[in-house]
Design a protein around this motif. Structure first.
Motif, PDB file in Angstrom:
ATOM      1  N   PRO A 129     -29.635 -30.913 -56.838  1.00  0.00           N
ATOM      2  CA  PRO A 129     -31.044 -30.517 -56.721  1.00  0.00           C
ATOM      3  C   PRO A 129     -32.021 -31.664 -56.953  1.00  0.00           C
ATOM      4  N   GLY A 130     -31.498 -32.878 -57.242  1.00  0.00           N
ATOM      5  CA  GLY A 130     -32.367 -34.010 -57.552  1.00  0.00           C
ATOM      6  C   GLY A 130     -32.399 -35.041 -56.436  1.00  0.00           C
ATOM      7  N   ARG A 184     -33.068 -30.653 -48.034  1.00  0.00           N
ATOM      8  CA  ARG A 184     -34.077 -29.989 -48.862  1.00  0.00           C
ATOM      9  C   ARG A 184     -34.890 -28.966 -48.078  1.00  0.00           C
ATOM     10  N   LEU A 185     -34.967 -29.142 -46.778  1.00  0.00           N
ATOM     11  CA  LEU A 185     -35.727 -28.208 -45.954  1.00  0.00           C
ATOM     12  C   LEU A 185     -34.892 -27.015 -45.490  1.00  0.00           C
ATOM     13  N   GLY A 190     -33.694 -22.645 -50.471  1.00  0.00           N
ATOM     14  CA  GLY A 190     -34.807 -22.355 -49.586  1.00  0.00           C
ATOM     15  C   GLY A 190     -35.538 -23.631 -49.207  1.00  0.00           C
ATOM     16  N   PRO A 191     -36.509 -23.509 -48.253  1.00  0.00           N
ATOM     17  CA  PRO A 191     -37.275 -24.684 -47.810  1.00  0.00           C
ATOM     18  C   PRO A 191     -37.987 -25.379 -48.965  1.00  0.00           C
ATOM     19  N   MET A 192     -37.956 -26.713 -48.938  1.00  0.00           N
ATOM     20  CA  MET A 192     -38.552 -27.582 -49.955  1.00  0.00           C
ATOM     21  C   MET A 192     -37.842 -27.471 -51.302  1.00  0.00           C
ATOM     22  N   ARG A 193     -36.806 -26.636 -51.384  1.00  0.00           N
ATOM     23  CA  ARG A 193     -36.062 -26.478 -52.640  1.00  0.00           C
ATOM     24  C   ARG A 193     -34.554 -26.596 -52.422  1.00  0.00           C
TER      25      ARG A 193
END
Length: 259
Positions: A129-130, A184-185, A190-193
């Motif tokens: 996630p980083g 990331r998209l 999910g998008p941006m996450r």
């Protein structure tokens, strides 16, 4: 007064007149004899001196050649932008990154790590996630915005990109940034996450020695190192090379010499 005295006086006056007339004749005749050759001889020499062009020294001729070459390079056409190199390299990195991640999800997720080269490299599976190498965990949306900014900046300066080295470095960075940005998209949660897929680990199957990474991470690090080296060598992305001028050492007599 007697006749003899008068005759002697007249003779003395005539002798004095002759003595006085001689310097006057000499003064009149001398300038004429000196001025005549000055007019006839010296005047052609003066014309020759004005007509003759002084020969240029080799150093002067070399300086003129340098000025011509510099002006020619400035007035000539600039090299073509290296956008093709940038696009091909970025596209290749992106394609390789996406392909390896798809294969990793299909064959490594939920499986045991695969040992390669006697334990130097392990194929494992991690959803990160980083950022690159597991940095900045939990800041996925900020990292996505940074990746968008980096990609936009590279595309903006690409119109003036005339350095082959910079094209290679920026192409690697662009391909890697877009590769991780795609995760990331479009990946879960999910998008941006979305979490980035990592699958390469050095010296340990679970990233205890070196953080688990992917092809995009390698491209970003390699491209960044290339750009740093070029910047230290004073090479700009527009193809110009800045050279340091030699320092001048002032001696005791006031003369300045290059160091």
């Amino acid at each position: 007064m007697s006749d003899e005295a008068k005759a002697a006086g007249k003779a003395a006056e005539k002798a004095a007149e002759k003595v006085a007339d001689k310097p006057v004749e000499a003064q009149v005749s001398e300038p004429e004899t000196v001025a005549t050759p000055a007019i006839v001889v010296d005047e052609p020499d003066a014309e020759k001196k004005t007509e003759e062009k002084p020969a240029e020294s080799p150093a002067k001729a070399e300086e003129d050649d340098d000025e011509f070459s510099i002006s020619g390079s400035i007035s000539g056409s600039l090299p073509e932008p290296r956008t093709k190199t940038l696009a091909v390299l970025a596209g290749g990195v992106l394609a390789l990154d996406v392909l390896t991640k798809v294969v990793s999800v299909a064959f490594l997720e939920g499986a045991d790590p695969i040992k390669l080269f006697g334990g130097v490299l392990y194929l494992t599976f991690v959803r990160n996630p980083g950022a690159a190498f597991g940095l900045a965990e939990g800041q996925t949306w900020i990292l996505a915005l940074i990746a968008l900014g980096v990609a936009g900046f590279i595309l903006w300066i690409a119109r003036n990109l005339r350095s082959q080295g910079w094209a290679v470095g920026l192409g690697l960075v662009l391909g890697g940034a877009v590769g991780n940005l795609a995760d990331r998209l479009f990946r879960e949660p999910g998008p941006m996450r979305g979490h980035v897929v990592d699958f390469l680990s050095l010296f340990d199957p679970y990233g205890q020695v070196w953080p688990v990474f992917n092809v995009a991470d390698m491209a970003i690090v390699g491209g960044g190192a290339t750009i740093i080296v070029l910047a230290l060598m004073r090479h700009d992305y527009d193809g110009t090379v800045h050279k340091e001028e030699p320092a001048l050492v002032v001696e005791s007599d006031g003369a300045a010499e290059p160091k």
